[in-house]
Motif scaffolding. Sequence first.
Motif, mmCIF file in Angstrom:
data_model
loop_
_atom_site.group_PDB
_atom_site.id
_atom_site.type_symbol
_atom_site.label_atom_id
_atom_site.label_comp_id
_atom_site.label_asym_id
_atom_site.label_seq_id
_atom_site.Cartn_x
_atom_site.Cartn_y
_atom_site.Cartn_z
ATOM 1 N N ARG A 1 -3.551 5.767 -82.414
ATOM 2 C CA ARG A 1 -3.870 4.390 -82.065
ATOM 3 C C ARG A 1 -5.320 4.055 -82.413
ATOM 4 O O ARG A 1 -5.636 2.927 -82.795
ATOM 5 C CB ARG A 1 -3.625 4.144 -80.575
ATOM 6 N N GLU A 43 -5.537 3.193 -86.012
ATOM 7 C CA GLU A 43 -5.105 1.822 -86.266
ATOM 8 C C GLU A 43 -6.289 0.866 -86.138
ATOM 9 O O GLU A 43 -6.457 -0.058 -86.945
ATOM 10 C CB GLU A 43 -4.013 1.418 -85.277
ATOM 11 N N GLY A 44 -7.119 1.097 -85.124
ATOM 12 C CA GLY A 44 -8.305 0.272 -84.955
ATOM 13 C C GLY A 44 -9.290 0.424 -86.095
ATOM 14 O O GLY A 44 -9.885 -0.550 -86.567
ATOM 15 N N PRO A 53 -6.182 0.297 -80.014
ATOM 16 C CA PRO A 53 -6.709 -0.306 -81.251
ATOM 17 C C PRO A 53 -7.676 -1.449 -80.975
ATOM 18 O O PRO A 53 -8.744 -1.539 -81.599
ATOM 19 C CB PRO A 53 -5.440 -0.797 -81.962
ATOM 20 N N ALA A 54 -7.332 -2.332 -80.034
ATOM 21 C CA ALA A 54 -8.239 -3.430 -79.705
ATOM 22 C C ALA A 54 -9.537 -2.907 -79.106
ATOM 23 O O ALA A 54 -10.614 -3.465 -79.354
ATOM 24 C CB ALA A 54 -7.553 -4.391 -78.736
ATOM 25 N N VAL A 80 -10.998 -0.079 -79.872
ATOM 26 C CA VAL A 80 -11.807 0.446 -80.978
ATOM 27 C C VAL A 80 -12.485 -0.694 -81.727
ATOM 28 O O VAL A 80 -13.680 -0.636 -82.037
ATOM 29 C CB VAL A 80 -10.917 1.271 -81.930
ATOM 30 N N VAL A 81 -11.738 -1.756 -82.035
ATOM 31 C CA VAL A 81 -12.313 -2.886 -82.771
ATOM 32 C C VAL A 81 -13.406 -3.553 -81.949
ATOM 33 O O VAL A 81 -14.478 -3.878 -82.461
ATOM 34 C CB VAL A 81 -11.203 -3.896 -83.148
ATOM 35 N N SER A 82 -13.161 -3.737 -80.659
ATOM 36 C CA SER A 82 -14.179 -4.337 -79.790
ATOM 37 C C SER A 82 -15.426 -3.470 -79.728
ATOM 38 O O SER A 82 -16.555 -3.981 -79.676
ATOM 39 C CB SER A 82 -13.620 -4.538 -78.384
ATOM 40 N N ALA A 111 -13.405 -9.339 -82.177
ATOM 41 C CA ALA A 111 -12.441 -8.260 -82.403
ATOM 42 C C ALA A 111 -11.050 -8.818 -82.687
ATOM 43 O O ALA A 111 -10.370 -8.391 -83.631
ATOM 44 C CB ALA A 111 -12.412 -7.333 -81.190
ATOM 45 N N ILE A 160 -8.293 -8.651 -85.710
ATOM 46 C CA ILE A 160 -6.932 -8.181 -85.460
ATOM 47 C C ILE A 160 -5.912 -9.219 -85.908
ATOM 48 O O ILE A 160 -4.832 -8.876 -86.402
ATOM 49 C CB ILE A 160 -6.752 -7.844 -83.966
#
Length: 440
Positions: free
Chosen positions: A293, A296-297, A350-351, A353-355, A377, A381
Motif C-alpha cells: 500500500r 501505491e502512494g 496510500p493517502a 504516504v502522499v500526504s 495529496a 490522488i
Amino acid sequence: MSRILGIELRRSAALGTALTLLVVGVVLLFFAEGIGFATGWMQLAMTQRLYLAVLWPLALAAGAWQARREHRSNVAELFASTPRSVAQRTAPTLGAMAVAVVCGYLAMGLAGGLWIIGTAEYLPVSVFVVMAVGGLALIAAAWLGLAVGRLLPSPATAPAFGVAGMALLLLIPAATRPKGWLALVFSPIYEMNKPGAYSTVPGRVSVAQAIWLTALAVCAVLLFASSGWRIRVAALLPVVAGAALAITVMPHQNRFVLDAIDPVAQELVCAEDEPRVCVSRVHSGLLSEVAPRAREGLAILAKLPDAPTRVHEDTTTYFPDVYPRWNKDVVLLRIEAGPNGHLDNEAGVPAGVVSGAFTGPPGCENSASLAETLAAAHWLIGREPVADDSYDPADIAEAVQLWRDLRRLPAGEADARVRALRQAAVTCSVGDGLLSRSTR
C-alpha cells in the motif's frame, strides 16, 4: 514434600485462586478498555502489570482466606502439638499459593499472546523480566495475605484486606509526589499504562522492584511461620532493608524512568524489494501489509518532480523528544496496529504516504496546515478528501473546499501550486496559505 504439595494444590484455595486470576485477567485484557496490547509483546506485559491493580488485591484476599483454614477446622492446636517443624507445616501452603498465582498470571499472558502471535515479532528479553516481576508481585501478595489471615483469622479479613490493598496501590503515586521514580519502587502498576509502541521498563527499574517485592515476600513468610512476637518484629527488617536497597538501585531521574523508550524497537526493518519501505522493529510483523500500500502512494507521488522514493515509519516520540532522520527522498508514515494486531486503516496508507510528502521535517514549525496538506495529496490522488475518524471534521471540510478550488483552476496552475507546497515542505519554509492564496 511433592506429594503433600500436590494434595495442597487440590484441596486448598490454590486452584480457585488460579482460575479467578485467569478469568478476571482475561476479562480485563480484552474488555476493560479495549485491546491495548496489539502493538506487541512489551505492551502486553505492561498491560498485565497495569491490571495488577485488580489482581494484586485478589491475591491478597485469596491468601487471607486460605490462612483461615486451620481456624475454621479448629485444628491449629492439634497441628502445633505435632513433631513437624513450622517450616514443614507452612511450606506446602506457601508453595501451593505461589504456584496458583503464577499459573493464573501466566495463563492470562498466554491468552493475550495467542491474540497477537501472528503479528508481534519483536520479543525483547525485557518482556520476560517485566512479567517475572509481575508474578513476583502476586506471590508477595498471596503470602502477605496468608500472614495477615493467620494473625487475624476473621471472615472479614479477606475482603477488607483486598479492598485495603487496592486502595494502597492507588494511593502510592499521590503519596510519593513529586518524585515519580519513588512510586515506581513500591507500586508494580505505576506507569504501566503507556500507549506508545516503543515504551519499555528499564532494567534497573525491574531490579529495584524485584528487590522490594522479594523483601515483602520474605517478611510475609516470617510472619506466616512465626510463633512469637520476636520473629514478628524481626520480620520487619527485610522490609526496611529491601526498601532502602530498592530506592538506591532505582534511577532517580523521572524522565529516564517515566518516559523510557526502547531504541531497538525503533530501529527500521526494510522490505527487500524496491521501492524501499521500512517500518520499526516493533511493527516488523506488519511490513507485508504496509509495503504494497505504501508503494501505491509512492507511485502517485511519482507525478511530482524529484519525488520521494522511499517510505519509512515515523518513529517520533514526544516524551522524550526523539525524531527520526529525515531527508527529502523519504516519506515518514505513522503506523498504527488495530485491536486485532493487524494494520489499522490499511486502505488509508496510500493517502497517508502522499500526504506525508507535503509535511515538513519533524519539528518544523513552518509546515502547511493539515487541510492544505490533505487537499494537495488528494489532488494528486484524483479524488475528494473523505471524512476520517483520525481528523477533525473542520479540517476535512476545509480540505474538501480547497480540493474543489484546485479542481476549478487550470491544470498547469494547480500543478504549480501543489509543487510549490511540496517545495515548501522540503525546505521547511512557510507553506501555510499557498493553496488558499492561489485559489481564492
